[in-house]
Design a protein around this motif. Structure first.
Motif, PDB file in Angstrom:
ATOM      1  N   LYS A  40     -11.968   0.116  -3.404  1.00  0.00           N
ATOM      2  CA  LYS A  40     -10.528   0.190  -3.164  1.00  0.00           C
ATOM      3  C   LYS A  40      -9.864  -1.043  -3.760  1.00  0.00           C
ATOM      4  N   HIS A  44      -3.279  -1.440  -5.866  1.00  0.00           N
ATOM      5  CA  HIS A  44      -3.019  -0.041  -6.237  1.00  0.00           C
ATOM      6  C   HIS A  44      -2.506   0.743  -5.025  1.00  0.00           C
ATOM      7  N   ILE A  45      -3.117   0.518  -3.873  1.00  0.00           N
ATOM      8  CA  ILE A  45      -2.670   1.172  -2.639  1.00  0.00           C
ATOM      9  C   ILE A  45      -1.235   0.765  -2.332  1.00  0.00           C
ATOM     10  N   HIS A  84      -7.295   6.265  -3.177  1.00  0.00           N
ATOM     11  CA  HIS A  84      -6.198   5.296  -3.098  1.00  0.00           C
ATOM     12  C   HIS A  84      -4.938   5.957  -2.539  1.00  0.00           C
ATOM     13  N   SER A  87      -5.609   6.371   1.174  1.00  0.00           N
ATOM     14  CA  SER A  87      -5.457   5.073   1.840  1.00  0.00           C
ATOM     15  C   SER A  87      -3.992   4.671   1.938  1.00  0.00           C
TER      16      SER A  87
END
Length: 156
Positions: A40, A44-45, A84, A87
């Motif tokens: 992860k 990006h999340i 992603h 998440s």
């Protein structure tokens, strides 16, 4: 039986099932992250969360163009593509960190908060089918050489 299990049961003759589901259904489902997934990347999340909030401000509702692809293998659900995004959705609703007791919180969202997104469930007879689907879906994005591909299902 949760809603994803119900969906698989209702489409038992289909290998690939595509559906738009409420985000509350996705959040309440137990979806495992297999080892072959990329690590992860919090940046990006965070970008996805920001894009979702911007979409809500602009259009009055959350929207996600990309679908989330889930593998169904031995009566369990595994994230194939979209970890992603998944998440980010969990982060958006304050569910990013699992509770200490390992139980998922009861998800209650208002109609305004409970938006729909596309999912695809791929019924896999062998766990390597999930890895293959992951590779196929991620051809456009370089995959690091050191990803943890399992040699058998016990290493998932």
């Amino acid at each position: 039986m949760n809603w994803l299990e119900y969906l698989v049961e209702q489409n038992k003759h289909e290998r690939i099932i595509s559906e738009r589901v409420n985000v509350s259904i996705l959040l309440a489902s137990d979806i495992l992250i297999p080892k072959f997934q990329r690590d992860k990347v919090q940046e990006h999340i965070d970008e996805i969360v920001k894009a979702l909030r911007t979409t809500k401000e602009k259009y009055g509702q959350f929207e996600m163009i990309s679908v989330i692809t889930i593998g169904y293998f031995k009566k369990k659900f595994y994230m194939i593509d979209g970890q992603h995004r998944y998440s980010a959705i969990k982060s958006l609703y304050g569910l990013y960190h699992e509770h200490e007791d390992g139980l998922r919180p009861h998800i209650v969202l208002s109609d305004e908060e409970d938006w729909k997104l596309g999912i695809t469930i791929v019924r896999c007879g062998e766990f390597k089918e999930m890895q293959s689907a992951f590779l196929t879906l991620n051809k456009a994005m370089p995959i690091a050489e050191d990803l943890r591909f399992a040699d058998n299902e016990d290493e998932m």
